[in-house]
Design a protein around this motif. Sequence first.
Motif, mmCIF file in Angstrom:
data_model
loop_
_atom_site.group_PDB
_atom_site.id
_atom_site.type_symbol
_atom_site.label_atom_id
_atom_site.label_comp_id
_atom_site.label_asym_id
_atom_site.label_seq_id
_atom_site.Cartn_x
_atom_site.Cartn_y
_atom_site.Cartn_z
ATOM 1 N N SER A 47 -14.391 -7.996 4.102
ATOM 2 C CA SER A 47 -15.388 -6.925 3.942
ATOM 3 C C SER A 47 -15.031 -5.712 4.787
ATOM 4 C CB SER A 47 -16.783 -7.448 4.315
ATOM 5 O OG SER A 47 -16.904 -7.656 5.719
ATOM 6 N N HIS B 207 -25.166 -2.720 11.405
ATOM 7 C CA HIS B 207 -25.511 -3.746 12.383
ATOM 8 C C HIS B 207 -24.367 -3.863 13.402
ATOM 9 C CE1 HIS B 207 -26.106 -7.836 13.982
ATOM 10 N NE2 HIS B 207 -27.383 -7.694 13.615
ATOM 11 N N ARG C 250 -15.097 -13.128 -5.290
ATOM 12 C CA ARG C 250 -15.755 -12.457 -4.164
ATOM 13 C C ARG C 250 -14.893 -11.317 -3.640
ATOM 14 N NH1 ARG C 250 -17.726 -17.833 -0.764
ATOM 15 N NH2 ARG C 250 -19.176 -18.627 -2.358
ATOM 16 N N LYS D 101 -22.399 -13.593 11.803
ATOM 17 C CA LYS D 101 -23.539 -12.680 11.750
ATOM 18 C C LYS D 101 -23.239 -11.512 10.813
ATOM 19 C CE LYS D 101 -27.606 -11.314 13.223
ATOM 20 N NZ LYS D 101 -28.842 -12.100 12.976
ATOM 21 N N CYS E 191 -21.359 -11.518 8.194
ATOM 22 C CA CYS E 191 -21.493 -11.995 6.813
ATOM 23 C C CYS E 191 -22.954 -12.110 6.414
ATOM 24 C CB CYS E 191 -20.799 -13.349 6.651
ATOM 25 S SG CYS E 191 -18.995 -13.268 6.693
ATOM 26 N N MET E 192 -23.763 -12.601 7.322
ATOM 27 C CA MET E 192 -25.173 -12.816 7.022
ATOM 28 C C MET E 192 -25.879 -11.493 6.732
ATOM 29 S SD MET E 192 -28.114 -14.706 9.303
ATOM 30 C CE MET E 192 -28.333 -13.285 10.365
ATOM 31 N N VAL E 193 -25.670 -10.493 7.589
ATOM 32 C CA VAL E 193 -26.390 -9.227 7.407
ATOM 33 C C VAL E 193 -25.878 -8.458 6.203
ATOM 34 C CG1 VAL E 193 -26.964 -9.073 9.854
ATOM 35 C CG2 VAL E 193 -24.894 -7.946 8.995
ATOM 36 N N GLN E 194 -24.649 -8.758 5.751
ATOM 37 C CA GLN E 194 -24.123 -8.109 4.554
ATOM 38 C C GLN E 194 -24.340 -8.950 3.293
ATOM 39 O OE1 GLN E 194 -20.226 -5.658 5.438
ATOM 40 N NE2 GLN E 194 -20.080 -7.603 6.522
ATOM 41 N N SER E 195 -25.044 -10.084 3.454
ATOM 42 C CA SER E 195 -25.340 -10.999 2.343
ATOM 43 C C SER E 195 -24.065 -11.485 1.656
ATOM 44 C CB SER E 195 -26.273 -10.316 1.316
ATOM 45 O OG SER E 195 -27.486 -9.943 1.923
ATOM 46 N N LEU E 196 -23.040 -11.764 2.463
ATOM 47 C CA LEU E 196 -21.789 -12.284 1.926
ATOM 48 C C LEU E 196 -21.834 -13.810 1.913
ATOM 49 C CD1 LEU E 196 -19.174 -10.066 3.823
ATOM 50 C CD2 LEU E 196 -19.876 -9.858 1.429
ATOM 51 N N PRO E 197 -21.654 -14.430 0.776
ATOM 52 C CA PRO E 197 -21.637 -15.894 0.735
ATOM 53 C C PRO E 197 -20.382 -16.417 1.420
ATOM 54 C CG PRO E 197 -21.035 -14.996 -1.410
ATOM 55 C CD PRO E 197 -21.438 -13.829 -0.563
#
Length: 379
Positions: A57, A4, A93, A199, A201-207
């Motif tokens: 990440s 992304h 995490r 964004k 974090c969201m697309v990588q499903s990171l809390p």
Amino acid sequence: MGPHPAVAAIRLAVRRTLHDVLRDAAGGARSAPDGTGRPPLVLVACSGGADSMALASALAFEAPRLGLRAGGVTVDHGLQPGSADRAREVVSRLAALSLEPAEAVTVTVGRAGGPEAAARTARYTALDEAAERLGAAAVLLGHTRDDQAETVLLGLARGSGTRSLSGMAAVSGSPTGGPGAGRRYRRPFLAVDRQTTRKACMVQSLPVWDDPHNADPAFTRSRVRHDALPALEKALGKGVVEALARTAQLSRDDADALDAWALDAERAVRVAPPAPSPAPRGPAEGEEGTSVAHVTTDAGADTGAVLDVPGLHALPPAVRRRVLRRAAVAAGSPAGSLFARHIEEIDRLITDWHGQRAVNLPGRVAARRQGGTLVIRQV
């Protein structure tokens, strides 16, 4: 298909920073600064928020590809209920991202300078200790372009001059000092906005964890973030954040040039101390490495500097004030307590002299005009 765009942006920013770390590491060799022969270790300071989780990440992805080790540290300030549990969760995490070591450090936050400054001091002290203990070549911080804009706006409100407007540096030493801390801190995201990190974090499903202090109007930066900047954008249109961040870089370039000029000027206006039988500290008079002439006691303790008034008067104001500030700090005045109004008062001893008394500065330092010299020393 590639990642992304938000993920690509954070990875590119971190990759560029890691290349710089490699160039800085022990003569360019890919070995740790502690001489173990292992690849350099890079740590990420992670609070669990979107910015630092995105940074973690990207570091986890890029470091192995460049032959670097990657780890993470989270600091538990102990200022909120459940902070210890949250710190343990952040560590898990980081470990899930294959960062090793991944650890939490608990600090005690004092009161000096207010809650924000005290927390910052405790945090950097903990990060410094972790970096030294683990032999880290660098510590990555998740400050974004939005953070930079807020910092510039805060500096503008304080009226502290060009250096304050220059915001945060992409590479900086530790504010607490310490061995090996000259270029310890790296901020890869100063050209990346907060929306991009969230964004990613969201697309990588990171809390992520949203610190309630970031929305608490009791804190100055929170008011800037949620009130001042939105009001400016409403009045002036979009692009204020980008413009403020650009101002930071331009101001930093100017401030660096003026600081270099001031260092040369400082050497030119120094004079021999008038005290009997002075014992200059460090290199002999006229040798390289001495910025100002030092006044010493019989015991050799450094107590101040003596500067030539006509030479100071001939300097441009921006350069002269930098010379005065450097001399005051060298004499023992704490940099964090030395404000523009203090320097202006010293400056008047040069530009508006009418027999006024000495100027008292923080740290029990006084600036006094004595004939054609300006003496700045502890009293």
